[in-house]
Motif scaffolding. Structure first.
Motif, PDB file in Angstrom:
ATOM      1  N   LEU A  10      36.770 102.094  94.768  1.00  0.00           N
ATOM      2  CA  LEU A  10      35.794 102.755  93.845  1.00  0.00           C
ATOM      3  C   LEU A  10      34.353 102.543  94.128  1.00  0.00           C
ATOM      4  N   LEU A  11      33.494 103.705  94.219  1.00  0.00           N
ATOM      5  CA  LEU A  11      32.137 103.612  94.235  1.00  0.00           C
ATOM      6  C   LEU A  11      31.363 104.311  93.371  1.00  0.00           C
ATOM      7  N   SER A  12      30.767 103.427  92.474  1.00  0.00           N
ATOM      8  CA  SER A  12      29.861 104.364  91.420  1.00  0.00           C
ATOM      9  C   SER A  12      28.260 104.047  91.855  1.00  0.00           C
ATOM     10  N   VAL A  13      27.673 105.421  91.651  1.00  0.00           N
ATOM     11  CA  VAL A  13      26.344 105.553  92.090  1.00  0.00           C
ATOM     12  C   VAL A  13      25.774 106.324  90.981  1.00  0.00           C
ATOM     13  N   PHE A  14      24.455 106.338  90.766  1.00  0.00           N
ATOM     14  CA  PHE A  14      23.597 107.266  89.967  1.00  0.00           C
ATOM     15  C   PHE A  14      23.245 108.470  90.838  1.00  0.00           C
ATOM     16  N   LYS A  15      22.924 109.568  89.970  1.00  0.00           N
ATOM     17  CA  LYS A  15      22.713 110.765  90.702  1.00  0.00           C
ATOM     18  C   LYS A  15      21.444 110.537  91.538  1.00  0.00           C
ATOM     19  N   GLY A  16      21.325 111.191  92.602  1.00  0.00           N
ATOM     20  CA  GLY A  16      20.254 110.986  93.471  1.00  0.00           C
ATOM     21  C   GLY A  16      20.230 109.913  94.459  1.00  0.00           C
ATOM     22  N   ALA A  17      21.058 108.893  94.119  1.00  0.00           N
ATOM     23  CA  ALA A  17      21.397 107.852  94.901  1.00  0.00           C
ATOM     24  C   ALA A  17      21.914 108.164  96.290  1.00  0.00           C
ATOM     25  N   PRO A  18      21.755 107.511  97.505  1.00  0.00           N
ATOM     26  CA  PRO A  18      22.562 107.600  98.576  1.00  0.00           C
ATOM     27  C   PRO A  18      23.821 107.071  98.481  1.00  0.00           C
ATOM     28  N   VAL A  19      24.786 107.711  99.270  1.00  0.00           N
ATOM     29  CA  VAL A  19      26.343 107.366  99.149  1.00  0.00           C
ATOM     30  C   VAL A  19      26.839 107.221 100.507  1.00  0.00           C
ATOM     31  N   GLU A  20      27.604 106.071 100.808  1.00  0.00           N
ATOM     32  CA  GLU A  20      28.248 105.872 101.843  1.00  0.00           C
ATOM     33  C   GLU A  20      29.554 105.470 101.635  1.00  0.00           C
ATOM     34  N   LEU A  21      30.703 106.173 101.922  1.00  0.00           N
ATOM     35  CA  LEU A  21      31.968 105.866 101.922  1.00  0.00           C
ATOM     36  C   LEU A  21      32.557 105.394 103.266  1.00  0.00           C
ATOM     37  N   LYS A  22      33.113 104.333 103.108  1.00  0.00           N
ATOM     38  CA  LYS A  22      33.544 103.696 104.296  1.00  0.00           C
ATOM     39  C   LYS A  22      34.799 103.988 104.931  1.00  0.00           C
ATOM     40  N   CYS A  23      35.260 104.156 106.349  1.00  0.00           N
ATOM     41  CA  CYS A  23      36.235 104.418 106.789  1.00  0.00           C
ATOM     42  C   CYS A  23      36.235 103.830 108.280  1.00  0.00           C
ATOM     43  N   ASN A  24      37.281 102.957 108.259  1.00  0.00           N
ATOM     44  CA  ASN A  24      37.667 102.350 109.598  1.00  0.00           C
ATOM     45  C   ASN A  24      38.998 102.622 110.196  1.00  0.00           C
ATOM     46  N   TYR A  25      39.181 102.923 111.364  1.00  0.00           N
ATOM     47  CA  TYR A  25      40.354 103.280 111.775  1.00  0.00           C
ATOM     48  C   TYR A  25      40.908 102.135 112.984  1.00  0.00           C
ATOM     49  N   SER A  26      42.140 102.045 113.243  1.00  0.00           N
ATOM     50  CA  SER A  26      42.697 101.243 114.477  1.00  0.00           C
ATOM     51  C   SER A  26      42.481 101.898 115.600  1.00  0.00           C
ATOM     52  N   TYR A  27      42.017 101.270 116.595  1.00  0.00           N
ATOM     53  CA  TYR A  27      41.700 101.891 117.798  1.00  0.00           C
ATOM     54  C   TYR A  27      42.953 102.546 118.508  1.00  0.00           C
ATOM     55  N   SER A  28      42.970 103.699 119.065  1.00  0.00           N
ATOM     56  CA  SER A  28      44.016 104.406 119.626  1.00  0.00           C
ATOM     57  C   SER A  28      43.694 105.672 120.232  1.00  0.00           C
ATOM     58  N   GLY A  29      43.100 105.398 121.619  1.00  0.00           N
ATOM     59  CA  GLY A  29      42.603 106.549 122.691  1.00  0.00           C
ATOM     60  C   GLY A  29      41.367 107.361 121.786  1.00  0.00           C
ATOM     61  N   SER A  30      41.454 108.499 121.680  1.00  0.00           N
ATOM     62  CA  SER A  30      40.246 109.440 120.897  1.00  0.00           C
ATOM     63  C   SER A  30      41.138 109.959 119.906  1.00  0.00           C
ATOM     64  N   PRO A  31      40.655 109.327 118.623  1.00  0.00           N
ATOM     65  CA  PRO A  31      41.146 109.797 117.423  1.00  0.00           C
ATOM     66  C   PRO A  31      40.438 110.886 117.038  1.00  0.00           C
ATOM     67  N   GLU A  32      41.326 111.791 116.454  1.00  0.00           N
ATOM     68  CA  GLU A  32      40.818 113.069 115.629  1.00  0.00           C
ATOM     69  C   GLU A  32      40.744 112.646 114.096  1.00  0.00           C
ATOM     70  N   LEU A  33      39.560 112.368 113.541  1.00  0.00           N
ATOM     71  CA  LEU A  33      39.425 112.173 112.091  1.00  0.00           C
ATOM     72  C   LEU A  33      38.841 113.165 111.478  1.00  0.00           C
ATOM     73  N   PHE A  34      39.286 112.873 109.844  1.00  0.00           N
ATOM     74  CA  PHE A  34      38.826 113.856 108.870  1.00  0.00           C
ATOM     75  C   PHE A  34      38.390 113.221 107.585  1.00  0.00           C
ATOM     76  N   TRP A  35      37.687 113.875 106.738  1.00  0.00           N
ATOM     77  CA  TRP A  35      37.510 113.846 105.544  1.00  0.00           C
ATOM     78  C   TRP A  35      38.081 114.658 104.642  1.00  0.00           C
ATOM     79  N   TYR A  36      38.887 114.289 103.656  1.00  0.00           N
ATOM     80  CA  TYR A  36      39.582 115.041 102.630  1.00  0.00           C
ATOM     81  C   TYR A  36      38.869 114.725 101.111  1.00  0.00           C
ATOM     82  N   VAL A  37      38.837 115.768 100.356  1.00  0.00           N
ATOM     83  CA  VAL A  37      38.244 115.597  98.915  1.00  0.00           C
ATOM     84  C   VAL A  37      39.257 116.280  97.841  1.00  0.00           C
TER      85      VAL A  37
END
Lengths: 109, 117
Positions: A10-37
């Motif tokens: 969970l990440l809670s912020v107020f309107k107008g604040a910057p947001v950073e949602l973290k994602c790390n992946y295990s290394y394996s060649g050249s990954p193709e990465l996505f963000w879904y909502v």
């Protein structure tokens, strides 16, 4: 094993604040990465993918191979950004998507 | 374009009965369809991959005799939960991947909520 890690449930912020949602992946060649909502009561939809290097709804994500990260960022959060966000990668040498556990973003007025 | 539908959107059934869920690509041909399961407040877990005209490939730990998948045409895949039990209650989501202009993108259905009493 190919993994996608989203450390924050969970990440809670107020309107107008910057947001950073973290994602790390295990290394394996050249990954193709996505963000879904997934907005409340709606289906999962693609937000952005790293290969297109685009900005959607003000969100950007940069692939950092050194840190094996693909964090999702937005400089000024809006209330309508409140949703579940899933980071995903394409499994190496297959066409399967591997999802992270998701982060719920709450943007308060 | 690229719409995926699921039917039904929700279903309640008695323990021991079988339930069929349909996944349709409405405006494109889906060479591959994926079935996911999502528990409350958890991520999507891939159950199986189905390619049109061939047998589905199940992920480790998923019982193929329990979750029957048929991908009979380029626009329809079905998931049948056989002899359903309360622990099968979950949100089932399908996605479809087409060819041509849509590339490798997966388009997701709205999901089907299954409740087994």
């Amino acid at each position: 094993a190919q993994r996608v890690t989203q450390p924050e449930k969970l990440l809670s912020v107020f309107k107008g604040a910057p947001v950073e949602l973290k994602c790390n992946y295990s290394y394996s060649g050249s990954p193709e990465l996505f963000w879904y909502v997934q907005y409340s009561r709606q289906r999962l939809q693609l937000l952005l993918r790293h290969i297109s290097r685009e900005s959607i709804k003000g969100f950007t994500a940069d692939l950092n191979k050194g840190e094996t990260s693909f964090h999702l960022k937005k400089p000024f959060a809006q209330e309508e950004d409140s949703a579940m966000y899933y980071c995903a990668r394409l499994s190496y040498n297959t066409d399967k998507l591997i999802f992270g556990t998701g982060t719920r973003l709450q943007v308060f007025p | 374009g690229a719409v995926v539908s699921q039917h039904p959107s929700w279903v309640i059934c008695k323990s021991g009965t079988s339930v069929k869920i349909e996944c349709r690509s409405l405006d494109f041909q889906a060479t591959t369809m994926f079935w996911y399961r999502q528990f409350p407040k958890q991520s999507l877990m891939l159950m199986a991959t189905s390619n049109e005209g061939s047998k589905a490939t199940y992920e480790q730990g998923v019982e193929k005799d329990k979750f029957l998948i048929n991908h009979a045409s380029l626009t329809l895949s079905t998931l049948t939960v056989t002899s359903a039990h309360p622990e099968d209650s979950s949100f089932y989501i399908c996605s479809a991947r087409g060819v041509g202009v849509f590339g490798n993108e997966q388009f997701f259905g709205p999901g089907t909520r299954l409740t087994v009493l």
